[in-house]
Design a protein around this motif. Structure first.
Motif, PDB file in Angstrom:
ATOM      1  N   SER A 145       0.853  -1.189   0.000  1.00 18.47           N
ATOM      2  CA  SER A 145       0.000   0.000   0.000  1.00 18.47           C
ATOM      3  C   SER A 145       0.884   1.232   0.000  1.00 18.47           C
ATOM      4  O   SER A 145       1.891   1.276   0.713  1.00 18.47           O
ATOM      5  CB  SER A 145      -0.902   0.013   1.232  1.00 18.47           C
ATOM      6  OG  SER A 145      -1.741  -1.110   1.248  1.00 18.47           O
ATOM      7  N   PHE A 146       0.495   2.244  -0.759  1.00 16.98           N
ATOM      8  CA  PHE A 146       1.381   3.399  -0.899  1.00 16.98           C
ATOM      9  C   PHE A 146       0.610   4.656  -1.283  1.00 16.98           C
ATOM     10  O   PHE A 146      -0.533   4.605  -1.720  1.00 16.98           O
ATOM     11  CB  PHE A 146       2.451   3.119  -1.968  1.00 16.98           C
ATOM     12  CG  PHE A 146       1.900   2.597  -3.268  1.00 16.98           C
ATOM     13  CD1 PHE A 146       1.359   3.447  -4.222  1.00 16.98           C
ATOM     14  CD2 PHE A 146       1.908   1.235  -3.529  1.00 16.98           C
ATOM     15  CE1 PHE A 146       0.845   2.955  -5.407  1.00 16.98           C
ATOM     16  CE2 PHE A 146       1.393   0.729  -4.718  1.00 16.98           C
ATOM     17  CZ  PHE A 146       0.855   1.589  -5.663  1.00 16.98           C
ATOM     18  N   ASP A 147       1.300   5.774  -1.101  1.00 21.54           N
ATOM     19  CA  ASP A 147       0.858   7.070  -1.599  1.00 21.54           C
ATOM     20  C   ASP A 147       2.012   7.700  -2.347  1.00 21.54           C
ATOM     21  O   ASP A 147       3.171   7.301  -2.202  1.00 21.54           O
ATOM     22  CB  ASP A 147       0.407   7.975  -0.445  1.00 21.54           C
ATOM     23  CG  ASP A 147      -0.930   7.558   0.135  1.00 21.54           C
ATOM     24  OD1 ASP A 147      -1.864   7.353  -0.657  1.00 21.54           O
ATOM     25  OD2 ASP A 147      -1.039   7.440   1.370  1.00 21.54           O
ATOM     26  N   PHE A 148       1.688   8.730  -3.139  1.00 22.44           N
ATOM     27  CA  PHE A 148       2.680   9.424  -3.947  1.00 22.44           C
ATOM     28  C   PHE A 148       3.096  10.729  -3.263  1.00 22.44           C
ATOM     29  O   PHE A 148       2.293  11.364  -2.581  1.00 22.44           O
ATOM     30  CB  PHE A 148       2.126   9.746  -5.336  1.00 22.44           C
ATOM     31  CG  PHE A 148       1.628   8.548  -6.095  1.00 22.44           C
ATOM     32  CD1 PHE A 148       2.222   7.301  -5.944  1.00 22.44           C
ATOM     33  CD2 PHE A 148       0.549   8.664  -6.968  1.00 22.44           C
ATOM     34  CE1 PHE A 148       1.758   6.198  -6.651  1.00 22.44           C
ATOM     35  CE2 PHE A 148       0.085   7.572  -7.673  1.00 22.44           C
ATOM     36  CZ  PHE A 148       0.682   6.332  -7.516  1.00 22.44           C
ATOM     37  N   ALA A 149       4.343  11.125  -3.499  1.00 23.06           N
ATOM     38  CA  ALA A 149       4.880  12.342  -2.887  1.00 23.06           C
ATOM     39  C   ALA A 149       5.513  13.230  -3.942  1.00 23.06           C
ATOM     40  O   ALA A 149       6.163  12.753  -4.867  1.00 23.06           O
ATOM     41  CB  ALA A 149       5.924  11.984  -1.825  1.00 23.06           C
ATOM     42  N   SER A 150       5.334  14.526  -3.780  1.00 17.33           N
ATOM     43  CA  SER A 150       5.951  15.514  -4.656  1.00 17.33           C
ATOM     44  C   SER A 150       7.222  16.061  -4.008  1.00 17.33           C
ATOM     45  O   SER A 150       7.505  15.819  -2.833  1.00 17.33           O
ATOM     46  CB  SER A 150       4.977  16.663  -4.909  1.00 17.33           C
ATOM     47  OG  SER A 150       4.788  17.416  -3.718  1.00 17.33           O
ATOM     48  N   ASP A 151       7.979  16.853  -4.781  1.00 21.52           N
ATOM     49  CA  ASP A 151       9.161  17.522  -4.232  1.00 21.52           C
ATOM     50  C   ASP A 151       8.774  18.442  -3.078  1.00 21.52           C
ATOM     51  O   ASP A 151       9.449  18.465  -2.044  1.00 21.52           O
ATOM     52  CB  ASP A 151       9.853  18.331  -5.330  1.00 21.52           C
ATOM     53  CG  ASP A 151      10.416  17.455  -6.432  1.00 21.52           C
ATOM     54  OD1 ASP A 151      11.632  17.257  -6.465  1.00 21.52           O
ATOM     55  OD2 ASP A 151       9.629  16.952  -7.258  1.00 21.52           O
ATOM     56  N   ARG A 152       7.676  19.182  -3.254  1.00 22.44           N
ATOM     57  CA  ARG A 152       7.243  20.107  -2.193  1.00 22.44           C
ATOM     58  C   ARG A 152       6.886  19.337  -0.921  1.00 22.44           C
ATOM     59  O   ARG A 152       7.189  19.785   0.187  1.00 22.44           O
ATOM     60  CB  ARG A 152       6.040  20.918  -2.654  1.00 22.44           C
ATOM     61  CG  ARG A 152       6.338  22.015  -3.676  1.00 22.44           C
ATOM     62  CD  ARG A 152       5.101  22.861  -3.946  1.00 22.44           C
ATOM     63  NE  ARG A 152       5.326  23.888  -4.952  1.00 22.44           N
ATOM     64  CZ  ARG A 152       5.049  23.761  -6.238  1.00 22.44           C
ATOM     65  NH1 ARG A 152       4.532  22.623  -6.692  1.00 22.44           N
ATOM     66  NH2 ARG A 152       5.282  24.745  -7.080  1.00 22.44           N
ATOM     67  N   LEU A 153       6.201  18.212  -1.087  1.00 21.73           N
ATOM     68  CA  LEU A 153       5.807  17.436   0.084  1.00 21.73           C
ATOM     69  C   LEU A 153       7.035  16.935   0.841  1.00 21.73           C
ATOM     70  O   LEU A 153       7.093  17.005   2.072  1.00 21.73           O
ATOM     71  CB  LEU A 153       4.922  16.254  -0.335  1.00 21.73           C
ATOM     72  CG  LEU A 153       4.388  15.431   0.835  1.00 21.73           C
ATOM     73  CD1 LEU A 153       3.195  16.130   1.468  1.00 21.73           C
ATOM     74  CD2 LEU A 153       4.000  14.028   0.406  1.00 21.73           C
TER      75      LEU A 153
END
Length: 922
Positions: free
Chosen positions: A541-549
């Motif tokens: 299970s996962f979520d995505f992350a941005s550079d800002r996050l």
């Protein structure tokens, strides 16, 4: 003596402990949460022509509430022909009175109201004057030889560009020289300059206008589309609403913005200044490369990546955050469909209160009997991984809700069954969505003949639909699911970085709108997508992350925290990516140093963009040079501070080696999502395979397990064996598992074990039609079940509505633990009574229900109410050329956006087709 005293004190302690224990509240049995309005499905509610009045609003809202809808999302659009006198001007005092009445009535019914901050889409209207309208970059080039001067004025040649303004004029020499000529342009557009040698090319950059108008605008909402990149323009746009509202809250739960469909808006007048401030160099010197058609140059790709990053910043700050702050000032939330935007979708979704994705088209499922006629579906498959961009933004931001515009063009008009809706909704739930919005419901006055007013691109979720009497089946199922999926927090162990710079680094094109419909271009070919798909299939299970996050994430004792209210993540994964900013790499290293585990699939090779390129390359290289990896078997590690950085081409192997366990239940073909609610863990399991599953599952969460069936509402304690729980999930069904260390033992789940011989209900059936049209057919006596369209009454081929079947059967003995009724083929939904007692709605495959408690030994009666689709009646109307498509603008189109005509359709099967059986289980 001391021994006696000690024993006496021990008894006192035991007594006090028992009294204290008796005063503690008993642990409640696992139950469905109380259903609140927000847990129910809501609907996009089109106000055609704003032709609304209190009497009709009152009637339809009561029908919506009775059917199980929890709220409406008002979107005014174009109107119906002949009703122009009833139109209200958007945001006029009369319109505002209608809004106030709607909010008051909805609240009295236990519903709530959202509102589009505009009409149609995208944002725009009469308040958007040309200077505030969507802007595009217009570039013209001229050639001059040594000693020559331009004989023409430097003015825009494109027609209807009266408001275009020259913003840059750059000359390019034969040896790569550049010269800024803008100060040399006179007020009348005459350029007072000539090259001294060679042939020079001059590029003039103008801020022009797209001239896009609001699409599907309602009365009072017509006008130019807004310049979303300019804060002053956005402020001007919102001021119209502020003034209409008297700068006071209106009781609107959330303001809504549809998917970003601002076509050709490549610019804003402040772009050059913002670019220089944020990127550190002058874009005006690179106009030639910016508009280049070159599709291979690495230098141009870097330039355009910088351009796209600047657009992202402008859209995020000047529109998304600005609009959200405005809504908060009115005590409302924002709900935004960020997809289609020219920016980082994760940050744009994350900047609003409720991120919203959408499904467009139809998915293929392996569920036996699920109808999917190629002629009735669009060649578009909704991608759950796309939906995870919205849910990731919610989860990583600690937001409780993430919604979806659902069932847009699921099938051709009038042919959508609830059975087809169910797996599509489940696919959204599995992607982390927890609030369904139907697309949708058209407000239709009671005096408008059937089929009422309809929107051109929707599944008709309205009271005129012949399926509507059974809408509670689908609605109650969704409400049960959402009651759990909205509770607690997402329980995902992995955080996966999305390498946006790899997406932006393309030399072709200019702005880059990341659309739902173009995922095969910007998402599917990437290592990021392949890794996410593989991990999902394996049971992670996962979520995505941005550079800002990542820049604002911290390490907590229990993992990586992306926000105060977000669940911690055990591992940060960096998919294979070519480009990474030195700042992002530094944030990643800091997280590892603070105690995080980071897995790189591959190390980044370079930095994005053009500014200070060699300096930033050196910085990235210096940081990477400090990674001293050691290890074998394809995974190497670098210990840093309290954490570690791993390099592993096989990410799953690295996860296993670091004791990050997958959920092995996916080996059965089941899909899942997991949520944590205090000390309880919920699993939502879905069977979209072609087989029924009856097995023992091992779960990563440990404790007592309770099963909750969202189809029937049944609850019971699961049977355990060697730490595994037994589940029975038929193809097309779903199940919740509640796992907790401390919970009372619920009544045991009633498993269906040994099946006896089927009882075939072969007695004759009586069929009586109770509602529908164009006319009620005569009663029928049936020796054998078949589609009612095959019966002799000619009215049946054109009939859409409700038919009631009655029959009886004999039960020689009632000695089984349970009995299961199976209707088999139903076109399209059924409500069942046994011996006068209502069993419930069987609205989706496999059309089964447990009926043991309703049966008796001897003679039993059965009644089955069936509703069919609208399709046959619409077919009949088009064959008879009865006019019902009476709308302005687009009027009404088919699934391929061609003129709608049902006259050539085949008659669709309708009614109870069976065979109807009862299976005893011992």
């Amino acid at each position: 003596m001391n021994t006696k005293r000690f024993f006496f004190l021990f008894l006192i302690c035991i007594s006090v402990f028992n009294q204290a224990s008796a005063q503690l509240p008993a642990k409640k049995a696992v139950a469905w949460p109380k259903i609140e309005a927000q847990m129910k499905p809501w609907t996009r509610w089109w106000w055609m022509g704003n032709a609304v009045d209190e009497q009709n609003l009152n009637l339809v809202l009561e029908k919506y509430a009775a059917a199980g809808l929890g709220g409406v999302e008002i979107t005014p659009i174009y109107g119906a022909v002949g009703f122009e006198k009833q139109y209200l001007q958007f945001l006029s005092p009369e319109w505002m009175n209608a809004l106030h009445y709607t909010v008051k009535k909805a609240n009295a019914l236990g519903m709530a109201v959202d509102m589009n901050t505009g009409t149609g889409w995208p944002f725009g209207g009469p308040q958007v004057k040309p200077e505030n309208a969507a802007t595009k970059l217009i570039v013209q080039d001229y050639k001059l030889n040594a000693g020559e001067k331009l004989t023409e004025s430097i003015k825009v040649k494109e027609t209807k560009q009266d408001f275009a303004k020259l913003q840059a004029l750059t000359a390019y020499g034969p040896n790569g020289e550049t010269e800024d000529l803008l100060p040399l342009v006179q007020q009348n557009g005459v350029l007072n300059w000539s090259p001294k040698s060679g042939t020079w090319t001059i590029y003039a950059a103008f801020a022009g206008k797209t001239r896009q108008m609001v699409k599907r605008a309602a009365p009072g909402g017509e006008g130019f589309t807004l310049d979303h990149l300019d804060q002053k323009s956005v402020d001007v746009y919102l001021k119209r609403f502020t003034d209409a509202f008297g700068n006071k809250p209106q009781g609107v739960r959330s303001f809504f913005n549809d998917s970003y469909e601002v076509y050709g808006a490549t610019w804003t007048p402040t772009f050059f200044a913002e670019f220089k401030k944020n990127r550190g160099y002058d874009l005006a010197k690179h106009i030639k490369d910016l508009v280049s058609k070159d599709s291979t140059s690495g230098q141009i790709a870097r330039l355009k990546s910088d351009y796209r990053q600047t657009m992202d910043e402008l859209l995020l700050d000047n529109f998304t955050k600005n609009w959200t702050n405005w809504a908060h000032g009115l005590q409302s939330l924002t709900k935004n469909q960020s997809h289609g935007s020219p920016g980082n979708l994760l940050d744009l979704y994350g900047a609003v209160d409720i991120p919203e994705t959408e499904t467009f088209g139809s998915s293929a499922f392996d569920i036996p009997g699920l109808r999917r006629d190629p002629a009735d579906v669009r060649n578009v498959d909704p991608d759950p991984m796309m939906s995870k961009f919205a849910s990731s933004a919610a989860h990583t931001g600690g937001k409780s809700l993430v919604s979806s515009e659902t069932f847009t063009w699921l099938t051709e008009h009038f042919k959508t069954s609830y059975s087809q809706c169910k797996p599509e909704a489940e696919q959204l739930f599995l992607a982390g969505i927890n609030h369904i919005f139907y697309h949708g419901t058209t407000n239709s006055p009671v005096n408008v003949p059937w089929p009422g007013w309809l929107f051109y691109a929707s599944v008709e979720m309205n009271p005129n639909n012949s399926l509507w009497p059974h809408a509670q089946g689908l609605n109650n199922y969704i409400a049960r699911c959402q009651s759990i999926l909205q509770a607690g927090k997402a329980d995902n162990e992995l955080l996966i970085y999305w390498p946006i710079y790899d997406v932006w680094n393309k030399a072709k094109g200019l702005d880059m709108a990341l659309k739902v419909h173009d995922v095969d271009e910007w998402l599917h070919p990437t290592p990021f997508y392949k890794l996410a798909k593989d991990l999902s299939k394996a049971g992670y299970s996962f979520d995505f992350a941005s550079d800002r996050l990542l820049s604002r994430s911290k390490v907590a004792p229990n993992g990586i925290k992306t926000a105060e209210n977000a669940s911690p993540y055990q591992v940060l994964i960096i998919p294979a990516s070519k480009l990474m900013s030195p700042e992002t790499l530094d944030h990643i290293v800091q997280l590892a140093s603070d105690g995080a585990t980071v897995i790189f699939q591959e190390l980044p090779q370079d930095v994005p963009g053009l500014n200070d390129l060699e300096k930033r390359r050196a910085k990235l290289k210096t940081t990477l040079s400090k990674f001293v990896f050691t290890g074998e078997n394809g995974t190497s590690g670098y210990k840093i501070g309290k954490g570690k950085i791993l390099l592993a081409g096989d990410v799953q192997q690295a996860l296993v080696q670091n004791s990050i366990n997958r959920e092995s239940l996916t080996d059965t073909g089941l899909q899942f999502i997991r949520r944590k609610n205090n000390d309880e863990t919920y699993y939502y399991l879905v069977n979209h395979t072609a087989k029924n599953i009856d097995t023992y599952l091992a779960l990563n969460a440990a404790g007592k397990i309770t099963l909750l069936d969202p189809q029937s509402g049944m609850i019971g304690a699961g049977a355990m064996q060697n730490g595994k729980v037994r589940v029975q999930i038929k193809s097309g069904e779903a199940l919740f598992l509640n796992v907790a260390q401390n919970q009372p033992q619920n009544i045991a789940w009633n498993y269906l074990n040994k099946a006896g011989s089927k009882i075939n209900l072969n007695n004759p059936w009586a069929l009586h039609f109770t509602a529908g049209g164009p006319a009620l057919p005569a009663d029928q006596k049936l020796d054998k079940l078949s589609s009612w369209t095959d019966l002799k009454d000619p009215r049946l081929a054109a009939f859409s509505g409700t038919g009631v079947y009655t029959s009886n059967f004999n039960l020689t003995a009632k000695n089984a633990r349970e009995y299961v009724l199976n209707l088999n083929q139903v076109d399209e939904s059924a409500r069942v009574w046994i011996n006068g007692q209502e069993v419930g709605l069987l609205w989706s495959i496999p059309f089964e229900a447990r009926i043991g408690k309703y049966l008796k030994k001897g003679n039993n009666t059965i009644k089955v109410e069936v509703v069919n689709l609208m399709a046959n009646r619409i077919r009949d109307m088009d064959q008879k050329k009865i006019q019902w498509r009476i709308y302005h603008e687009i009027n009404f189109v088919n699934i391929n956006y061609k003129e709608f005509d049902a006259s050539g359709w085949s008659v669709m099967p309708s009614g109870l087709i069976g065979p109807v059986t009862i299976t005893p289980y011992f």
